[in-house]
Design an enzyme around this catalytic site. Sequence first.
Site, PDB file in Angstrom:
ATOM      1  N   LYS A 167     -25.492  21.614   8.556  1.00 39.97           N
ATOM      2  CA  LYS A 167     -26.547  22.605   8.353  1.00 39.97           C
ATOM      3  C   LYS A 167     -26.041  23.817   7.566  1.00 39.97           C
ATOM      4  O   LYS A 167     -26.821  24.502   6.922  1.00 39.97           O
ATOM      5  CB  LYS A 167     -27.096  23.077   9.698  1.00 39.97           C
ATOM      6  CG  LYS A 167     -27.583  21.980  10.625  1.00 39.97           C
ATOM      7  CD  LYS A 167     -29.016  21.667  10.424  1.00 39.97           C
ATOM      8  CE  LYS A 167     -29.689  20.744  11.433  1.00 39.97           C
ATOM      9  NZ  LYS A 167     -28.976  19.656  12.039  1.00 39.97           N
ATOM     10  N   ASP A 168     -24.732  24.071   7.622  1.00 38.32           N
ATOM     11  CA  ASP A 168     -24.181  25.209   6.879  1.00 38.32           C
ATOM     12  C   ASP A 168     -24.403  25.081   5.373  1.00 38.32           C
ATOM     13  O   ASP A 168     -24.542  26.088   4.685  1.00 38.32           O
ATOM     14  CB  ASP A 168     -22.675  25.347   7.147  1.00 38.32           C
ATOM     15  CG  ASP A 168     -22.371  25.869   8.547  1.00 38.32           C
ATOM     16  OD1 ASP A 168     -23.123  26.718   9.052  1.00 38.32           O
ATOM     17  OD2 ASP A 168     -21.359  25.425   9.124  1.00 38.32           O
TER      18      ASP A 168
END
Length: 462
Positions: free
Chosen positions: A112-113
């Site tokens: 998700k980063d």
Amino acid sequence: MKYVSTRGKAPILTFEEAMLTGLARDGGLYLPGTIPQMAHAEIAALAGVSYEEAAFRVMRPFIGDAFTDAEFEDIIARAYAGFAHAARAPLVQLAPGHHLLELFHGPTLAFKDFAMQLIGQLFEASLKRSGQRVCIVGATSGDTGSAAIDAFRGLEMVDVFILYPNGRVSEVQRRQMSTATESNVHALAMTGHFDDCQACVKDMFNDFAFRDEVGLAGVNSINWARVLAQVVYFFTSAVALGAPHRKVSFTVPTGNFGDVFAGYIARRMGLPIDRLVVATNQNDILHRCLIGNGYVPDGVIPSISPSMDIQVSSNFERALFEAYGRDASATAQLMEELKTGGFSVSQGALEALRESFDSGRCDEDQTRATIRRTWEETGELLCPHSAVGVHVAEDHITPDVPMITLATAHPAKFPAAVEEASGQHPPLPLHMADLYEREERITEVDNDLGAIESLIKERTLH
Ligand SMILES: *Cc1c(COP(=O)(O)O)cnc(C)c1O
């Protein structure tokens, strides 16, 4: 570049508007009006360039004139500077013809980063220019929330509220959300499951008075800019293994269908992807749908891969919209039916979906066995989500086409499950080794839309 809603009744927006809005006002999701194409030679030219340079080339056609080339380069550079690996998304080989794409070297140890760090920088650049303030509200099963908080903490023009299901995220996930010291960060522990949190956020977006009053902005995986950021690593990894001169396949541990849909977009842009495999855990609604049993939610069973414990897979709406030939009223009709129990997919649309996606499921025992066996055979410790991917991938490997399985989180994010399966305790990377000592700040809330809206107003409107 124009963006259209999957339900056809919301205004057509620019990239910047679609990014700031998140969910369309008709309840739909935004998609580009046309998918830009990358020529064979342009894809071949990605070989050997930095991740940032590839990101610029892949994403540039989608953003229109929202940012100048120099601004966009700067945004990308800042987004990925905090990653702990020079390659950003390195490939590791597991077996002949099977590779693991490590997407967990970002600040909160999950894929998700990649999207969230970029979106943080995009929001900051855009809001600084307009002087506008926004309130970001998101629901998380764990990883989105920690990634959002890390990406937005301390930004001047943004407040960030994250709803997570109380008691249903891992301790590392919870601490990553609750230990941010910045005053613009609010971690809300809500009674219920992830789907309840997600429904609550959807309801806030559909409460237009509230939405406009607080300047609501969404960064859940429905946000088009997030899908776009994820398209990049399909290109970089495929090119590293010989694309576009040969085909590659991908297996993607799937929950909300954002990551695998990014792979679909990469293929539509011209990347020669052979099979794109949706891997689910025991919450297998997507697998059941893709094998022809309709889309019928039947309750979440908590698993050791909690970031995939969902029954309403929000980005699947985009795949349905495409499978129905971009028929917005057909898509809206399916979503209406979903409210009252589920829907079946027409024969033509099902064939279109199955041309694009394969699928498989992995139960809890198979997940643990895959963690153990992969550790023994390769010395690679998988998180439970990545293990679901590896198990399903093994059923879909074909001779001559390399398979890339996405490793979506670092094993240290789910230490209990990993240790139980492998006997190995996965240590946290150095940059967060003191996580268990940091002080926590959490607000507990009930599943009550009115009360949560009041709390958000209280904390943002002074
Ligand atoms: C979010 C997440 C997934 C699921 O990704 P989707 O884009 O929602 O399908 C899988 N694994 C991990 C570790 C995640 O955080």
